[in-house]
Write a protein that holds these residues in place. Structure first.
Motif, PDB file in Angstrom:
ATOM      1  N   SER A 254       0.822  -1.209   0.000  1.00  0.00           N
ATOM      2  CA  SER A 254       0.000   0.000   0.000  1.00  0.00           C
ATOM      3  C   SER A 254       0.857   1.261   0.000  1.00  0.00           C
ATOM      4  O   SER A 254       0.332   2.368  -0.101  1.00  0.00           O
ATOM      5  CB  SER A 254      -0.940   0.006   1.216  1.00  0.00           C
ATOM      6  OG  SER A 254      -0.196   0.027   2.424  1.00  0.00           O
ATOM      7  N   ARG A 255       2.188   1.114   0.133  1.00  0.00           N
ATOM      8  CA  ARG A 255       3.110   2.241   0.099  1.00  0.00           C
ATOM      9  C   ARG A 255       3.908   2.233  -1.199  1.00  0.00           C
ATOM     10  O   ARG A 255       4.370   1.179  -1.653  1.00  0.00           O
ATOM     11  CB  ARG A 255       4.089   2.188   1.274  1.00  0.00           C
ATOM     12  CG  ARG A 255       3.642   2.927   2.516  1.00  0.00           C
ATOM     13  CD  ARG A 255       2.386   2.369   3.106  1.00  0.00           C
ATOM     14  NE  ARG A 255       2.052   3.016   4.378  1.00  0.00           N
ATOM     15  CZ  ARG A 255       0.947   2.749   5.056  1.00  0.00           C
ATOM     16  NH1 ARG A 255       0.081   1.865   4.601  1.00  0.00           N
ATOM     17  NH2 ARG A 255       0.697   3.366   6.200  1.00  0.00           N
ATOM     18  N   LYS A 256       4.055   3.415  -1.802  1.00  0.00           N
ATOM     19  CA  LYS A 256       4.877   3.591  -2.992  1.00  0.00           C
ATOM     20  C   LYS A 256       6.289   3.913  -2.532  1.00  0.00           C
ATOM     21  O   LYS A 256       6.647   5.051  -2.236  1.00  0.00           O
ATOM     22  CB  LYS A 256       4.305   4.725  -3.848  1.00  0.00           C
ATOM     23  CG  LYS A 256       5.186   5.152  -5.009  1.00  0.00           C
ATOM     24  CD  LYS A 256       5.372   4.050  -6.026  1.00  0.00           C
ATOM     25  CE  LYS A 256       6.191   4.583  -7.210  1.00  0.00           C
ATOM     26  NZ  LYS A 256       6.564   3.522  -8.128  1.00  0.00           N
ATOM     27  N   VAL A 257       7.110   2.866  -2.430  1.00  0.00           N
ATOM     28  CA  VAL A 257       8.460   2.979  -1.880  1.00  0.00           C
ATOM     29  C   VAL A 257       9.430   3.419  -2.975  1.00  0.00           C
ATOM     30  O   VAL A 257       9.362   2.916  -4.097  1.00  0.00           O
ATOM     31  CB  VAL A 257       8.912   1.629  -1.292  1.00  0.00           C
ATOM     32  CG1 VAL A 257      10.335   1.711  -0.788  1.00  0.00           C
ATOM     33  CG2 VAL A 257       7.966   1.212  -0.170  1.00  0.00           C
ATOM     34  N   PRO A 258      10.338   4.361  -2.691  1.00  0.00           N
ATOM     35  CA  PRO A 258      11.365   4.735  -3.671  1.00  0.00           C
ATOM     36  C   PRO A 258      12.173   3.518  -4.080  1.00  0.00           C
ATOM     37  O   PRO A 258      12.700   2.797  -3.233  1.00  0.00           O
ATOM     38  CB  PRO A 258      12.230   5.747  -2.912  1.00  0.00           C
ATOM     39  CG  PRO A 258      11.340   6.298  -1.853  1.00  0.00           C
ATOM     40  CD  PRO A 258      10.433   5.175  -1.454  1.00  0.00           C
ATOM     41  N   ARG A 259      12.305   3.301  -5.399  1.00  0.00           N
ATOM     42  CA  ARG A 259      12.983   2.101  -5.881  1.00  0.00           C
ATOM     43  C   ARG A 259      14.482   2.332  -6.053  1.00  0.00           C
ATOM     44  O   ARG A 259      15.036   2.257  -7.146  1.00  0.00           O
ATOM     45  CB  ARG A 259      12.360   1.643  -7.198  1.00  0.00           C
ATOM     46  CG  ARG A 259      10.869   1.389  -7.145  1.00  0.00           C
ATOM     47  CD  ARG A 259      10.463   0.506  -5.979  1.00  0.00           C
ATOM     48  NE  ARG A 259      11.039  -0.823  -6.051  1.00  0.00           N
ATOM     49  CZ  ARG A 259      10.882  -1.743  -5.111  1.00  0.00           C
ATOM     50  NH1 ARG A 259      10.206  -1.454  -4.019  1.00  0.00           N
ATOM     51  NH2 ARG A 259      11.418  -2.920  -5.257  1.00  0.00           N
ATOM     52  N   SER A 260      15.126   2.641  -4.959  1.00  0.00           N
ATOM     53  CA  SER A 260      16.575   2.779  -4.917  1.00  0.00           C
ATOM     54  C   SER A 260      17.090   1.891  -3.795  1.00  0.00           C
ATOM     55  O   SER A 260      16.313   1.431  -2.948  1.00  0.00           O
ATOM     56  CB  SER A 260      16.980   4.239  -4.663  1.00  0.00           C
ATOM     57  OG  SER A 260      16.512   4.675  -3.396  1.00  0.00           O
ATOM     58  N   VAL A 261      18.393   1.649  -3.786  1.00  0.00           N
ATOM     59  CA  VAL A 261      18.978   0.805  -2.740  1.00  0.00           C
ATOM     60  C   VAL A 261      18.673   1.373  -1.365  1.00  0.00           C
ATOM     61  O   VAL A 261      18.207   0.667  -0.463  1.00  0.00           O
ATOM     62  CB  VAL A 261      20.498   0.656  -2.945  1.00  0.00           C
ATOM     63  CG1 VAL A 261      21.114  -0.109  -1.779  1.00  0.00           C
ATOM     64  CG2 VAL A 261      20.792  -0.064  -4.257  1.00  0.00           C
ATOM     65  N   ASN A 262      18.919   2.657  -1.185  1.00  0.00           N
ATOM     66  CA  ASN A 262      18.665   3.287   0.111  1.00  0.00           C
ATOM     67  C   ASN A 262      17.175   3.359   0.427  1.00  0.00           C
ATOM     68  O   ASN A 262      16.776   3.227   1.581  1.00  0.00           O
ATOM     69  CB  ASN A 262      19.274   4.687   0.145  1.00  0.00           C
ATOM     70  CG  ASN A 262      20.789   4.675   0.156  1.00  0.00           C
ATOM     71  OD1 ASN A 262      21.396   3.710   0.619  1.00  0.00           O
ATOM     72  ND2 ASN A 262      21.403   5.726  -0.370  1.00  0.00           N
ATOM     73  N   GLY A 263      16.371   3.579  -0.619  1.00  0.00           N
ATOM     74  CA  GLY A 263      14.916   3.648  -0.397  1.00  0.00           C
ATOM     75  C   GLY A 263      14.350   2.337   0.091  1.00  0.00           C
ATOM     76  O   GLY A 263      13.519   2.301   0.999  1.00  0.00           O
ATOM     77  N   ILE A 264      14.799   1.237  -0.501  1.00  0.00           N
ATOM     78  CA  ILE A 264      14.326  -0.088  -0.076  1.00  0.00           C
ATOM     79  C   ILE A 264      14.832  -0.420   1.321  1.00  0.00           C
ATOM     80  O   ILE A 264      14.094  -0.956   2.156  1.00  0.00           O
ATOM     81  CB  ILE A 264      14.780  -1.152  -1.091  1.00  0.00           C
ATOM     82  CG1 ILE A 264      14.053  -0.939  -2.430  1.00  0.00           C
ATOM     83  CG2 ILE A 264      14.505  -2.554  -0.572  1.00  0.00           C
ATOM     84  CD1 ILE A 264      14.504  -1.882  -3.520  1.00  0.00           C
ATOM     85  N   LYS A 265      16.101  -0.099   1.602  1.00  0.00           N
ATOM     86  CA  LYS A 265      16.639  -0.355   2.941  1.00  0.00           C
ATOM     87  C   LYS A 265      15.877   0.445   3.997  1.00  0.00           C
ATOM     88  O   LYS A 265      15.581  -0.068   5.084  1.00  0.00           O
ATOM     89  CB  LYS A 265      18.128   0.004   2.976  1.00  0.00           C
ATOM     90  CG  LYS A 265      19.032  -0.995   2.270  1.00  0.00           C
ATOM     91  CD  LYS A 265      20.494  -0.601   2.415  1.00  0.00           C
ATOM     92  CE  LYS A 265      21.402  -1.631   1.772  1.00  0.00           C
ATOM     93  NZ  LYS A 265      22.838  -1.272   1.887  1.00  0.00           N
TER      94      LYS A 265
END
Length: 516
Positions: A254-265
Motif C-alpha cells: 500500500s506504500r509507494k516505496v522509492p525504488r533505490s537501494v537506500n529507499g528499499i533499505k
C-alpha cells in the motif's frame, strides 16, 4: 540469467519480459508508477518518513490480540498462573522477526508471499498450500465468531448461538469501514489497539500481580502440570498465525516505496520499527491478561462462584476479570462472508450442543490448528527471503537465517511432540479393542509421517525461479524466466499479473500469460 532490456523514464517496481498480455501493454510495470490506493513515500531519506510507514503493523497486530489470544491467555493464567509467560515472550520476539521478513519480501520484490508461492511451486503443491491457507483463515475466524458471541452475551444477554449467527453481519460493517480508505482504517485500528492496552494495564494495576513471580515466568522456561504442553502450543498458535505472513507481505504494497537501494533499505528498516512498536503493544496486552488471570484466580480471597469460574475459565465467564475485546478484520466482503460462514457452522453446532464451555474449548482447538499449519507458510517465507536470486543484496543475513530456521524447527518439534503424546494418550485410554487400536495407530502415525514429509519437502526443495528487485531508472530486467540450477526457461514471477491484496490466498483461474 537472461532477459530483454528495457529503459523507461518512469519509476517502476519491476518490468517483465515475454509476449503480450491481455491486461498489460508493452513495457507496463507490474506495479504502476503511482497507484491510486498507494501512499507515496518521499524519496528523501529522513526519519520523518517513519510516520508514512505506520499502519500495516497495527493491522497485523489485531491477530495477536483477538479472542483466540484472550481465551488462551485467560486459561493459561488461571491454570498455570505466570508459568507460561515465557511462551508469550518467545512468541512475540519470533513474531517480530517473522513479520519483518514478510514485510521485506513485499517491499523488495513488489510481490506478496502467496504470489511467490504460486510462481515457485507446482500446481499440486500450490493447491495443497491454498487449502491449508483457507483452513487457517477459518481456524482464525472461529475465535472471532465465538468471541463476538460471548461479548454480545455479556453485554446484552443474547444467547451464544444467536450471537454466532449475528457475527455473519460483521462483513457488512467491514465493507462500510473500508470505503474510507486504508489510511483511515489504520488510524482507527491503532487507536483501538491503544485503547485496549490502556484498559488491560488499568486492570493489571487493580489485580496487583507479584512482580517477582511475573519476571520469573517471563525469563525462566518451564512446563509443568497436566495439559501445560497443550496450553503452550495454543499460546504459540494464537500468537504466530500463518495467514498473517501472507497479509503483512501484501499490506506493505500500500506504500509507494522509492525504488533505490537506500529507499528499499529505509522501507525495510522503518517497517521493522513500526512492527516492533505495534507488536510490543500487543505483547503488553497479552502479558497483562495472563497476569490478571493468574493473580485473580490464584488469590486466597475469591468467593466460591469465582473459584468455580476459574477452574473452567473462558471469555464468557471472565467478566469478573476484564470486559470486551476488539474484533476487526481487513478482508474483502466476499472472502469474509465465505470464511465467516464456514466458521459459523462448527461454532453454531458446538454452542448449541455444548454451551459456552465447549465453545471456549473450540477456540483453544482452533489456535492449536493454526500452530500446526504455521510451518506451511513459514518455510516458504524463509526460503524466499534467504534466496539471493529473489532478494538480491537484501537477502537474510546468516544470523537471521539461523535464528529464523531455529524458530521454525522449534515450532515443528513441539507440534510433533504434542501430536505423538496426545495421540498415544487418546489411543491407550479410548477403550477400543486391540485390533481397533492397531488400525487406529497405523492411520494415526501415517498421518504424522505425511505431515513431517510435507514440511521436509518444502524445506529441501530448491528454489527454481529467479527474481531480483528492480530499481528506479535501471535499464536491466530484474525478473527472468530462468529456472535456477537448470538454465532453462519457463513461466516466471514476472509473467504473473498484478494481484489484489484481498484475493492473495486464492489460486487463480486465469493462465499466467507473458508480458512485453
Amino acid at each position: 540469467m537472461s532477459g530483454s532490456r528495457q529503459c523507461s523514464s518512469q519509476p517502476q517496481f519491476m518490468t517483465s519480459v515475454g509476449q503480450n498480455n491481455r491486461s498489460n501493454g508493452p513495457g507496463t510495470p507490474l506495479i504502476d508508477s503511482v497507484d491510486v490506493d498507494q501512499i507515496v513515500i518521499s524519496e528523501k531519506n529522513s526519519w520523518k518518513n517513519l510516520f508514512s510507514y505506520i499502519g500495516p503493523g497495527f493491522l497485523v497486530s489485531i491477530a495477536y490480540i483477538d479472542p483466540g489470544n484472550f481465551e488462551t491467555d485467560l486459561q493459561a493464567g488461571a491454570l498455570y498462573k505466570y508459568q507460561l509467560l515465557w511462551i508469550i515472550l518467545i512468541a512475540s520476539c519470533a513474531a517480530l522477526v517473522i513479520q519483518s521478513l514478510a514485510a521485506s519480501l513485499g517491499v523488495v520484490t513488489g510481490k506478496h508471499l502467496a504470489e511467490h508461492c504460486r510462481a515457485e511451486y507446482p500446481k499440486v503443491t500450490n493447491f495443497i498450500l491454498w487449502i491449508l491457507a483457507e483452513l487457517a483463515v477459518v481456524a482464525c475466524d472461529i475465535p472471532e465468531v465465538i468471541g463476538t458471541a460471548f461479548a454480545l452475551n455479556m453485554l446484552f444477554k443474547i444467547p451464544i448461538w444467536c450471537g454466532v449467527l449475528i457475527t455473519g453481519f460483521s462483513t457488512l460493517m467491514l465493507l462500510f469501514l473500508q470505503q474510507y480508505g486504508v489510511r483511515k482504517l489504520e488510524f482507527l485500528i491503532a487507536f483501538l489497539v491503544f485503547l485496549i492496552a490502556t484498559c488491560f494495564l488499568v486492570e493489571l494495576g487493580y489485580s496487583k500481580p507479584n512482580s517477582s513471580e511475573v519476571m520469573r515466568g517471563l525469563f525462566v522456561p518451564e512446563i509443568k502440570g497436566n495439559g501445560a504442553t497443550g496450553s503452550a502450543i495454543s499460546l504459540l498458535g494464537a500468537m504466530v498465525m500463518p495467514h498473517n505472513l501472507f497479509l503483512h507481505s501484501a499490506l506493505v504494497l500500500s506504500r509507494k516505496v522509492p525504488r533505490s537501494v537506500n529507499g528499499i533499505k529505509e522501507a525495510c528498516r522503518f517497517y521493522m520499527i513500526e512492527s516492533a512498536f505495534a507488536l510490543t503493544v500487543a505483547f503488553l496486552i497479552n502479558i497483562s491478561i495472563i497476569s490478571v488471570s493468574g493473580a485473580v484466580c490464584n488469590s486466597n480471597n475469591l468467593n466460591p462462584e469465582d473459584q468455580m469460574n476459574c477452574t473452567d475459565l473462558d471469555l464468557n465467564k471472565a467478566s469478573f476479570l476484564l470486559k470486551g475485546f476488539l474484533d476487526l478484520r481487513m478482508t474483502s466482503w466476499l472472502r469474509n462472508l465465505l470464511t465467516r460462514s464456514l466458521a459459523i457452522v462448527p461454532s453454531l453446532i458446538v454452542s448449541l450442543i455444548g454451551g459456552s464451555s465447549a465453545a471456549g474449548q473450540l477456540i483453544i482447538t482452533a489456535s492449536m490448528i493454526l500452530s500446526f499449519e504455521l510451518p506451511f507458510a513459514l518455510v516458504p517465507l524463509l526460503k524466499f527471503t534467504s534466496s539471493k536470486t529473489k532478494m538480491g543484496q537484501h537477502v537474510n543475513s546468516r544470523f537471521i537465517s539461523v535464528l529464523t530456521w531455529a524458530i521454525g524447527s522449534f515450532i515443528v518439534i513441539i507440534n510433533i511432540y504434542f501430536l505423538i503424546t496426545s495421540f498415544l494418550n487418546v489411543l491407550l485410554h479410548s477403550g477400543l479393542s486391540t485390533v481397533s487400536q492397531v488400525f487406529a495407530g497405523i492411520f494415526g502415525f501415517l498421518g504424522m509421517l505425511i505431515y513431517i514429509a510435507a514440511i521436509l519437502y518444502l524445506v529441501f526443495r530448491k528454489n527454481r525461479k529467479a527474481t531480483l528487485p528492480f530499481f528506479e531508472n535501471d535499464c536491466t530486467v530484474a525478473v527472468t524466466g530462468q529456472n535456477v540450477g537448470t538454465g532453462g526457461g519457463g513461466s516466471e514471477l514476472g509473467h504473473l499479473p498484478r494481484e489484489d491484496i484481498s484475493s492473495m490466498q486464492l489460486p487463480h483461474q486465469r493462465p499466467a500469460s507473458d508480458l512485453d
